[in-house]
Design a protein around this motif. Sequence first.
Motif, PDB file in Angstrom:
ATOM      1  N   UNK A   1       0.830  -1.209   0.000  1.00 39.00           N
ATOM      2  CA  UNK A   1       0.000   0.000   0.000  1.00 39.00           C
ATOM      3  C   UNK A   1       0.865   1.261   0.000  1.00 39.00           C
ATOM      4  N   UNK A   2       1.958   1.251   0.769  1.00 40.56           N
ATOM      5  CA  UNK A   2       2.818   2.430   0.867  1.00 40.56           C
ATOM      6  C   UNK A   2       3.649   2.639  -0.396  1.00 40.56           C
ATOM      7  N   UNK A   3       4.153   1.559  -0.983  1.00 45.13           N
ATOM      8  CA  UNK A   3       4.904   1.674  -2.236  1.00 45.13           C
ATOM      9  C   UNK A   3       3.964   2.132  -3.348  1.00 45.13           C
ATOM     10  N   UNK A   4       2.751   1.633  -3.324  1.00 47.05           N
ATOM     11  CA  UNK A   4       1.740   2.072  -4.287  1.00 47.05           C
ATOM     12  C   UNK A   4       1.538   3.577  -4.199  1.00 47.05           C
ATOM     13  N   UNK A   5       1.458   4.101  -2.976  1.00 44.94           N
ATOM     14  CA  UNK A   5       1.244   5.541  -2.782  1.00 44.94           C
ATOM     15  C   UNK A   5       2.457   6.350  -3.225  1.00 44.94           C
ATOM     16  N   UNK A   6       3.668   5.846  -2.966  1.00 48.62           N
ATOM     17  CA  UNK A   6       4.890   6.573  -3.318  1.00 48.62           C
ATOM     18  C   UNK A   6       5.150   6.578  -4.817  1.00 48.62           C
ATOM     19  N   UNK A   7       4.888   5.453  -5.471  1.00 47.78           N
ATOM     20  CA  UNK A   7       5.216   5.329  -6.892  1.00 47.78           C
ATOM     21  C   UNK A   7       4.034   5.652  -7.798  1.00 47.78           C
TER      22      UNK A   7
ATOM     23  N   UNK B   1       8.861   5.951 -28.656  1.00 48.25           N
ATOM     24  CA  UNK B   1       9.607   4.987 -29.469  1.00 48.25           C
ATOM     25  C   UNK B   1       9.395   3.537 -29.032  1.00 48.25           C
ATOM     26  N   UNK B   2       8.397   3.316 -28.204  1.00 52.90           N
ATOM     27  CA  UNK B   2       8.044   1.951 -27.825  1.00 52.90           C
ATOM     28  C   UNK B   2       9.072   1.239 -26.977  1.00 52.90           C
ATOM     29  N   UNK B   3       9.788   1.972 -26.138  1.00 51.32           N
ATOM     30  CA  UNK B   3      10.811   1.389 -25.271  1.00 51.32           C
ATOM     31  C   UNK B   3      10.319   1.422 -23.825  1.00 51.32           C
ATOM     32  N   UNK B   4      10.349   0.299 -23.155  1.00 53.01           N
ATOM     33  CA  UNK B   4       9.960   0.217 -21.748  1.00 53.01           C
ATOM     34  C   UNK B   4      11.035   0.869 -20.879  1.00 53.01           C
ATOM     35  N   UNK B   5      10.629   1.674 -19.913  1.00 57.26           N
ATOM     36  CA  UNK B   5      11.589   2.296 -19.004  1.00 57.26           C
ATOM     37  C   UNK B   5      11.559   1.590 -17.652  1.00 57.26           C
ATOM     38  N   UNK B   6      12.745   1.195 -17.190  1.00 48.73           N
ATOM     39  CA  UNK B   6      12.898   0.533 -15.886  1.00 48.73           C
ATOM     40  C   UNK B   6      13.838   1.396 -15.048  1.00 48.73           C
ATOM     41  N   UNK B   7      13.327   1.952 -13.971  1.00 49.17           N
ATOM     42  CA  UNK B   7      14.115   2.858 -13.127  1.00 49.17           C
ATOM     43  C   UNK B   7      14.458   2.194 -11.802  1.00 49.17           C
ATOM     44  N   UNK B   8      15.740   2.064 -11.546  1.00 50.37           N
ATOM     45  CA  UNK B   8      16.202   1.628 -10.232  1.00 50.37           C
ATOM     46  C   UNK B   8      16.179   2.855  -9.325  1.00 50.37           C
ATOM     47  N   UNK B   9      15.146   2.921  -8.506  1.00 52.42           N
ATOM     48  CA  UNK B   9      14.928   4.092  -7.651  1.00 52.42           C
ATOM     49  C   UNK B   9      15.380   3.834  -6.212  1.00 52.42           C
ATOM     50  N   UNK B  10      16.373   2.966  -6.042  1.00 53.97           N
ATOM     51  CA  UNK B  10      16.881   2.692  -4.698  1.00 53.97           C
ATOM     52  C   UNK B  10      17.285   3.971  -3.979  1.00 53.97           C
ATOM     53  N   UNK B  11      17.799   4.936  -4.751  1.00 53.99           N
ATOM     54  CA  UNK B  11      18.236   6.205  -4.164  1.00 53.99           C
ATOM     55  C   UNK B  11      17.252   7.335  -4.403  1.00 53.99           C
ATOM     56  N   UNK B  12      16.206   7.089  -5.201  1.00 56.54           N
ATOM     57  CA  UNK B  12      15.312   8.187  -5.575  1.00 56.54           C
ATOM     58  C   UNK B  12      13.898   8.067  -5.054  1.00 56.54           C
ATOM     59  N   UNK B  13      13.577   6.962  -4.407  1.00 54.36           N
ATOM     60  CA  UNK B  13      12.212   6.762  -3.934  1.00 54.36           C
ATOM     61  C   UNK B  13      11.866   7.787  -2.852  1.00 54.36           C
ATOM     62  N   UNK B  14      10.687   8.359  -2.950  1.00 51.01           N
ATOM     63  CA  UNK B  14      10.272   9.360  -1.976  1.00 51.01           C
ATOM     64  C   UNK B  14      10.645  10.776  -2.355  1.00 51.01           C
ATOM     65  N   UNK B  15      11.065  10.978  -3.607  1.00 54.95           N
ATOM     66  CA  UNK B  15      11.464  12.306  -4.065  1.00 54.95           C
ATOM     67  C   UNK B  15      10.325  13.314  -3.898  1.00 54.95           C
ATOM     68  N   UNK B  16      10.560  14.335  -3.112  1.00 55.32           N
ATOM     69  CA  UNK B  16       9.511  15.321  -2.813  1.00 55.32           C
ATOM     70  C   UNK B  16       9.152  16.161  -4.034  1.00 55.32           C
ATOM     71  N   UNK B  17      10.053  16.220  -5.029  1.00 60.92           N
ATOM     72  CA  UNK B  17       9.778  16.988  -6.237  1.00 60.92           C
ATOM     73  C   UNK B  17       8.971  16.198  -7.268  1.00 60.92           C
TER      74      UNK B  17
END
Length: 317
Positions: free
Chosen positions: A33-39, A137-153
């Motif tokens: 539930x919390x990851x859902x809200x953050x992402x 361009x039909x490319x899937x984006x995969x972001x490793x947000x280990x350091x970016x999760x919770x970004x207030x911006x």
Amino acid sequence: MFKFKSPSRKTLRIMSEVAKGNVTTDFEKKCVEKVNALTGKQHVRITSSGNNSIFIALSAVDGDVIVPDQGGWHGFKQIAKFLGKNLITVKTDDGLINTDYLDELEINNNSAIIFTSFAAYTAEQDVKEINRYCKNNGILTIEDASAGIGDSQGNLGCRSDVVLASTGSPKIINVGSGGFIASDNDEIFKKTSLPQKLSKTTNIICSGIDNELDNVSGKLEVSLNATEHVKKHIPDTLHSSKRGLNVIIPHDNAKSICWDLKKTLTTDKSGMITVCPNYNRVKQKAICVEIKNLDYTCLEKENLDKIINEINNQLQV
């Protein structure tokens, strides 16, 4: 001596109580539930590690896997190769993805690009532009947000098609183990049922992640502000105007300076100085000061100024 980042006492206490059987809450459900809200992503899975989250994401890719030429995570390449994916390396501006360089590549259908929220942990990726280009361009984006999760911006950890993270040490969500993967694309999870089963984690780890998620945005902001302060007071840092969680200083004598800094800028566990060239950072000779590795109690101005003074003194020798 500086203190290496470790899980908070509250996190460890909660995990201990769950391990003893004193708490029977379904923490995995709370984490979802919390990851859902953050992402902002509809589908979320809690995993046993960040690398397992990457494994799940890349297992769902039918086409090429595109990785940055530097400033990423070596696990991207290792896992893609293990899965037998065709690996394509895109040129970057010292780790920063420039979509103009993607135009130079021949990319198959159903391909994906995987990158970290911060190039080399030192510079925020233009995630909005990367996703705009890839969507067109039909490319899937995969972001490793280990350091970016919770970004207030609201720039990191929410815009990409797939958002994943490690919650090991010394990440922003710091439990010592675990991770997650989130996406609105349910097909990713339908195609990867076996890797998901193999990457299940425990309610103990989930209890720690659940607690860490409550204040992840504040901790990220503290770390970003600390790095900004250090960048301002050390000359010629890489991507000096960009938000980040470490400081990289290109220097021809980097190896020798790093050796000396490791003797003076010590921590109680792993270190805070990394020497480059290093794929996970940059390919040029440079000194990397891992602010992200430090406990939040060490990020006061007084401690940061000690780091600044020590580095500037070494650079002047």
